[in-house]
Design a protein around this motif. Structure first.
Motif, PDB file in Angstrom:
ATOM      1  N   ALA A 172      54.021  15.352   6.774  1.00 39.07           N
ATOM      2  CA  ALA A 172      54.352  14.337   7.775  1.00 39.07           C
ATOM      3  C   ALA A 172      53.236  13.311   7.902  1.00 39.07           C
ATOM      4  O   ALA A 172      53.493  12.132   8.148  1.00 39.07           O
ATOM      5  CB  ALA A 172      54.614  15.001   9.124  1.00 39.07           C
ATOM      6  N   THR A 173      51.999  13.740   7.718  1.00 46.55           N
ATOM      7  CA  THR A 173      50.870  12.813   7.780  1.00 46.55           C
ATOM      8  C   THR A 173      50.844  11.911   6.551  1.00 46.55           C
ATOM      9  O   THR A 173      50.617  10.704   6.657  1.00 46.55           O
ATOM     10  CB  THR A 173      49.540  13.597   7.880  1.00 46.55           C
ATOM     11  N   LEU A 174      51.065  12.476   5.386  1.00 47.78           N
ATOM     12  CA  LEU A 174      51.033  11.693   4.152  1.00 47.78           C
ATOM     13  C   LEU A 174      52.253  10.799   3.988  1.00 47.78           C
ATOM     14  O   LEU A 174      52.164   9.720   3.418  1.00 47.78           O
ATOM     15  CB  LEU A 174      50.933  12.625   2.941  1.00 47.78           C
ATOM     16  N   PHE A 175      53.388  11.256   4.461  1.00 53.13           N
ATOM     17  CA  PHE A 175      54.645  10.540   4.281  1.00 53.13           C
ATOM     18  C   PHE A 175      55.322  10.350   5.642  1.00 53.13           C
ATOM     19  O   PHE A 175      56.278  11.038   5.969  1.00 53.13           O
ATOM     20  CB  PHE A 175      55.574  11.305   3.340  1.00 53.13           C
ATOM     21  N   PRO A 176      54.832   9.392   6.445  1.00 60.68           N
ATOM     22  CA  PRO A 176      55.426   9.157   7.765  1.00 60.68           C
ATOM     23  C   PRO A 176      56.907   8.783   7.659  1.00 60.68           C
ATOM     24  O   PRO A 176      57.372   8.344   6.615  1.00 60.68           O
ATOM     25  CB  PRO A 176      54.629   7.984   8.333  1.00 60.68           C
ATOM     26  N   ARG A 177      57.610   8.935   8.759  1.00 61.56           N
ATOM     27  CA  ARG A 177      59.033   8.547   8.787  1.00 61.56           C
ATOM     28  C   ARG A 177      59.179   7.131   8.271  1.00 61.56           C
ATOM     29  O   ARG A 177      58.397   6.261   8.568  1.00 61.56           O
ATOM     30  CB  ARG A 177      59.566   8.609  10.198  1.00 61.56           C
ATOM     31  N   GLY A 178      60.205   6.919   7.495  1.00 60.77           N
ATOM     32  CA  GLY A 178      60.438   5.598   6.937  1.00 60.77           C
ATOM     33  C   GLY A 178      59.807   5.429   5.562  1.00 60.77           C
ATOM     34  O   GLY A 178      60.128   4.523   4.838  1.00 60.77           O
TER      35      GLY A 178
END
Length: 85
Positions: free
Chosen positions: A62-68
């Motif tokens: 989730a930190t590396l690949f935020p929503r969107g």
């Protein structure tokens, strides 16, 4: 192209001797190389998440690949610009 490379236009002044078709081909090649590099970095990040202990994996992802921002690499290539800068 200077904008794409983050350079002042004068730094690429020596390229003015080439015709527009060659400059467009060079700009497209640079854009494609940057796109491939971005894909490889994102693929490496995605693969590295697999090395994180399972209980932390979701938070790291989730930190590396935020929503969107897709965790998977995009399949499209960048559009060429209107011409060299």
């Amino acid at each position: 192209m200077a904008d794409r490379l983050g350079l002042p236009p004068d730094d690429l002044g020596y390229l003015r001797r080439f015709d527009d078709a060659r400059l467009e081909a060079l700009d497209t090649a640079v854009a494609m190389a940057q796109h491939r590099e971005d894909l490889e970095v994102r693929r490496g990040m995605r693969d590295a998440v697999r090395l994180v202990p399972a209980p932390l994996r979701r938070r790291v992802a989730a930190t590396l690949f935020p929503r969107g921002e897709p965790a998977e690499t995009p399949t499209t290539t960048p559009e060429p610009t209107d011409g060299p800068s």
